[in-house]
Structure formats: C-alpha cells, structure tokens
Design a protein around this motif. Sequence first.
Motif, PDB file in Angstrom:
ATOM      1  N   LEU A 172      10.999  -4.234  -5.303  1.00 52.47           N
ATOM      2  CA  LEU A 172      10.836  -3.580  -4.003  1.00 52.47           C
ATOM      3  C   LEU A 172      10.012  -2.301  -4.103  1.00 52.47           C
ATOM      4  N   VAL A 173      10.219  -1.524  -5.151  1.00 50.91           N
ATOM      5  CA  VAL A 173       9.401  -0.318  -5.350  1.00 50.91           C
ATOM      6  C   VAL A 173       7.933  -0.698  -5.508  1.00 50.91           C
ATOM      7  N   PHE A 174       7.673  -1.733  -6.292  1.00 51.89           N
ATOM      8  CA  PHE A 174       6.297  -2.192  -6.486  1.00 51.89           C
ATOM      9  C   PHE A 174       5.674  -2.657  -5.174  1.00 51.89           C
ATOM     10  N   GLU A 175       6.417  -3.444  -4.394  1.00 55.00           N
ATOM     11  CA  GLU A 175       5.907  -3.909  -3.105  1.00 55.00           C
ATOM     12  C   GLU A 175       5.660  -2.737  -2.149  1.00 55.00           C
ATOM     13  N   THR A 176       6.520  -1.732  -2.202  1.00 53.98           N
ATOM     14  CA  THR A 176       6.341  -0.549  -1.351  1.00 53.98           C
ATOM     15  C   THR A 176       5.063   0.193  -1.730  1.00 53.98           C
ATOM     16  N   SER A 182      -2.271  -0.114   0.822  1.00 55.43           N
ATOM     17  CA  SER A 182      -3.052  -1.071   1.599  1.00 55.43           C
ATOM     18  C   SER A 182      -3.161  -0.621   3.054  1.00 55.43           C
ATOM     19  N   ASN A 183      -3.790  -1.483   3.864  1.00 56.62           N
ATOM     20  CA  ASN A 183      -3.884  -1.205   5.304  1.00 56.62           C
ATOM     21  C   ASN A 183      -2.794  -1.956   6.063  1.00 56.62           C
ATOM     22  N   ALA A 184      -1.663  -2.179   5.405  1.00 55.68           N
ATOM     23  CA  ALA A 184      -0.530  -2.846   6.070  1.00 55.68           C
ATOM     24  C   ALA A 184      -0.057  -1.989   7.240  1.00 55.68           C
ATOM     25  N   SER A 185       0.609  -2.623   8.172  1.00 57.49           N
ATOM     26  CA  SER A 185       1.075  -1.910   9.359  1.00 57.49           C
ATOM     27  C   SER A 185       2.092  -0.833   8.982  1.00 57.49           C
ATOM     28  N   LYS A 186       2.162   0.191   9.820  1.00 61.64           N
ATOM     29  CA  LYS A 186       3.096   1.275   9.584  1.00 61.64           C
ATOM     30  C   LYS A 186       4.532   0.769   9.595  1.00 61.64           C
ATOM     31  N   THR A 187       4.796  -0.176  10.498  1.00 62.96           N
ATOM     32  CA  THR A 187       6.148  -0.739  10.597  1.00 62.96           C
ATOM     33  C   THR A 187       6.538  -1.426   9.298  1.00 62.96           C
ATOM     34  N   LEU A 192       9.752  -1.499   4.287  1.00 63.21           N
ATOM     35  CA  LEU A 192       9.856  -1.606   2.836  1.00 63.21           C
ATOM     36  C   LEU A 192      10.469  -0.352   2.228  1.00 63.21           C
ATOM     37  N   GLN A 193      10.067   0.806   2.737  1.00 61.05           N
ATOM     38  CA  GLN A 193      10.595   2.058   2.205  1.00 61.05           C
ATOM     39  C   GLN A 193      12.100   2.168   2.456  1.00 61.05           C
ATOM     40  N   GLN A 537      -3.428  -6.032  -0.278  1.00 61.37           N
ATOM     41  CA  GLN A 537      -4.130  -5.078   0.582  1.00 61.37           C
ATOM     42  C   GLN A 537      -4.153  -5.514   2.039  1.00 61.37           C
ATOM     43  N   ARG A 538      -3.834  -6.809   2.298  1.00 59.72           N
ATOM     44  CA  ARG A 538      -3.807  -7.272   3.677  1.00 59.72           C
ATOM     45  C   ARG A 538      -2.385  -7.353   4.225  1.00 59.72           C
ATOM     46  N   ASN A 539      -1.447  -7.631   3.347  1.00 63.61           N
ATOM     47  CA  ASN A 539      -0.059  -7.750   3.819  1.00 63.61           C
ATOM     48  C   ASN A 539       0.868  -7.413   2.670  1.00 63.61           C
ATOM     49  N   GLY A 540       1.437  -6.249   2.707  1.00 61.97           N
ATOM     50  CA  GLY A 540       2.222  -5.758   1.583  1.00 61.97           C
ATOM     51  C   GLY A 540       3.496  -6.525   1.328  1.00 61.97           C
ATOM     52  N   SER A 541       3.965  -7.346   2.272  1.00 59.65           N
ATOM     53  CA  SER A 541       5.233  -8.039   2.050  1.00 59.65           C
ATOM     54  C   SER A 541       5.043  -9.525   1.836  1.00 59.65           C
ATOM     55  N   ASN A 542       3.798  -9.977   1.784  1.00 61.95           N
ATOM     56  CA  ASN A 542       3.537 -11.421   1.712  1.00 61.95           C
ATOM     57  C   ASN A 542       3.861 -11.965   0.331  1.00 61.95           C
TER      58      ASN A 542
END
Length: 542
Positions: A172-176, A182-187, A192-193, A537-542
């Motif tokens: 989870l830390v790595f994904e965060t 990246s340019n992932a959405s703020k939400t 993730l945080q 860089q396109r989707n941090g949770s994908n």
Amino acid sequence: MLSAFLLWLAWPPIPFTALILHVALVPLLQAAENIIQSEEKKKGRLIWRIAIICFFIWNTACIYWVFNSLNAVMQGWLAIIIAQIPFCLGAVLMTLAFWLYYRLRLITSRIWSYAGLICFWIGYEYLHQSWDLAFPWMNLGNGFAESHYLVQWYEYTGVYGGTLWILLSNILVFETILAVKSNASKTNKIRLQISTAALVLIPVLSSVLIYNNYEEKVNPANIVVVQPNIDPYEKFSTLSSADQVAKLIKLSESIGQTNTEFFVWPETAISKGTEERSFRGDENFIRIQEFLKNYKNANLISGIESFAVYDTAVTETARFDSKSDIYFDVFNAAVLIENSAKLQFYHKSKLVPGVEQTPFSNSMAFLKPAFAAFGGSSGSYGKQSEPSVFYSQSGIGSAPVICYESIWGEYVADYIKKDAQFIAIITNDGWWGNTSGKDQHLQYAKLRAIETRRWVARSANTGISAFIDQRGTIVQRTKWWMPGVLKQDINLNEEITFYVKHGDYIAKAGSAGSALFALLLLAGIFKRPNIKKDPPQRNGSN
C-alpha cells in the motif's frame, strides 16, 4: 541495498524501529517496477540479482552470529563455506518468492501480482519451518519481537499475522507513492493515503489498547530459574557432570523457598550421557533427590543428555554399536524429577539441521561425515513426533521447550492444547558468543508468551535467563556470561487463545494460495510479456 539496510535496522535486537518494516520493501518493489517498465533484456535475471543481493545482505547482517559457533569447531575458511547454508538458503527462498511475483506481473494485473507475492512469501516461510532444513528465524513476523506491545493481537494470528501486515503495508505504501508521483485523481490519492494510514495505525492502536488493559488472573506459583554460566565448549570435557550438578544445586538453594513449585535448569544441565531406564541409580539423580527433600512441593525441570537402548532398530534414528551388538538413540532431552521415584522425559523434536540431525537422512546419508566434521552428529538425535507436557505432583502442567523449539509458534501452542499452564524454555545460547543471536532468541520467546498468554520461565546455561509475563514483557532477566538465579511468582493460565486453538491458519491459507498462483503461472508462463509502459502513471490503484 536500501531495502536491505532498512530490514536490518528494523530487526531485533535494535530497539524502537519495528515500524520501519512497513516501508522496508518499498525500494525493492520500486526497483523491480523500474526493471519491468524498462527496455532491458533478460529482466528476470536482473530481478533475481537485485533480490538476492537485498536478502543475502539482510540475512547475513541479522544472523552473522551463526558463523561464531561454526568457527569455534573448524578452520575459518571451512566455517565461512558452511555458514552460507543459513545465510544463503533463506535468501534464495525469499528471492524465489519475489521472482515469482515478477513473473505474475508479466501476465496479470498488479493487484493479482501483489496477492501472489503475499502467498508466495507466506508459502516460503511456512516451508522453511516445516522441512528438514527448517530455519524460521527470519520470518517477517518475528521482526516485532523487540516491540511486542505493537502486536498483542498475535494471540489471534501468531507471527504470520505480522508477516501479512508487513507485506500489505509495504504494498500500500508503494502504491501510494506511485499514485502521488502520477497524474492520478486527487480522490484516488487520498483514498490510498487513508487506507495506508489505517492499515498501519489501527493494528498498532488496538495492540496498545490490549497491552494496557490486559489483566492476568491471579493463580500464583513460585518458580526458580538457574543460569550456571558454564562454557558450552568445556561443559562436556573439562568440567565433570557431578561438579556441574553441584553448582546448579548451590545456586538453586541460594534462592529457593518452602513454597517453590519448580526449579528450572538449562539445556544439557545434566551433561553425562545417561540411559533413561537406569537413571534412578545415577549419582546425579540421587543428589537431586536429596536436594528436593528440602522443598516439599518442588519439581525440577532440567535438560539432560540421555539415551535409550534397543534390541532392534525400532526407530529411524537408531544407531548400531557393533561392539555391544545393540541399537541406541541419543536424545537432547528434558526430565522432570520430583520427590518420588517418578520420572518424566521429553525428547527434543525440532532438531537443528546438520548439528542434531542429518537433513533428508534417507536420501543424503552421504553427508553425515561432513556434518560430523563441523560439530554435528554422525547420526541424527532421536526425537518425539509431538510435544508432551510435564505434570507436577500438584497437577501443574508445564511445557518443556528446548532451545531451538521456542521459535515455532504452532509447536509451542500444541503444549498449551495439552494443558500446559506455563512455558519453561531451557536453552544454551553461549555457542554464539556475545552477539545479537542470544538477544534475538530471548526476544522471540516474548512472542510465544503473547500467542499463548502464558508466562515463560527461561533458563539459559550461558545465554540470558528471564521471566516473561503473559503480555510478553520481560519482568526479570540475568546478565550475559554471569552466573545467576531468579525467582518469580508467576500466574498460571488455563485459558486457550484463538491462535492456540487454530494454529498457523494464515500460513496454511497462504501456502494453498501460493500453489494456486503457481498453477496460474504454469498456465501463462509461456505467454509473451505484454506490460504496458508506466501504467501506474495513469492509474495508481490499477
């Protein structure tokens, strides 16, 4: 290299750094992702290379003390070679788990790859506590032994709950980090945080709450533990067994009291090889019986070098003596002696590979001379298949845990299932010298106290003797390389924890998962790698 340093910095006995474990694998995950996203050829070799460097450095930095005991009984260069078995084997298995994660990344999503990494890692840890080369010393969950107040919930999960927690946190830390870069959405970033913070903080806060509110039921028993401080390299040669027993009796008498229930002596305290059926006629037994007469309800738990004689090879470990035409087994054992002729023996089950048993003895018997050359036995010690509990005259059940066995959570839990009300660890940690090995071994005993909610009375020949309460807190301890004796009114406990009842269920589930993911790999391993460049860089949770 950074991951290796962080893992070492977080490991016992270095204090107050256990939380570093939640980020220690992040640099390694980032390095692997960089390789996967690159145009490099032979990526698998690069993954293997960076992982083996990381895990070899971490293992060697934490268990360097293994070399000390080997170097004392053989030439330096040979000790270096043999020491690579514990140093390298664990590192290779860890690297294999990480490489399999990389293979999954080539054929499936990161989420499924992470699930595979968790299963492969837990599967490796379970294998490394179950086979003939078992050495579960470096299981990730052991990393919280120094900071035991952070993992009071081990009474529900055992150390594998800690392993799972560490792996999930690092992922989870790595994904965060990927999402923030990246340019992932703020939400998505905030989600993730929050998830990462919750995964780390909720177990910590709940553990601290349990630690501060845990109350033992009052059920006292007076226990004495003895540390004679006899050099382990001399106790079988220069000092007679009778002299050693005399020293142990003198120390015991210096602090024993009329209501003492148990005296606990260390591993191989009775160092004279003794045939178990004739032990009642042995001079050491007679002297111990005389000593116990002064303590009406007292019992003695002691380590003993014993053997049993057979007419035929009734066990796989039985050795043959051609001169007397008999078979016999040698045991690293514990004995319970009381104010009667009754004796109870327990034979150590979790034997040290190479030193106390020949790994894979049926298929690798040719290695017996090699193991014997560096202090091991030319034949394996005899052993029991399961633990047995010592019962005192008053009905108190004690778990006689011998040295190396104390790092197996599920095995110690089996004693508790058989009504052990406290744990007596008898050990001899002087083989390693004044290194972190003796401290790690002591700290790991704290985890057994939490898992079982039992007091631990720890008697070490030349290590550190101690009393540990049901919360895993060391309430008394001796100094290193000094004779010592401690007494404590402990609280006996008869309640069974969730972990004692269910054992290493997380490890078994993880091992089953690793088998399923291995089948997935076999089905897709020949597919052409099709990794889209920079997906995070396109989707941090994908």
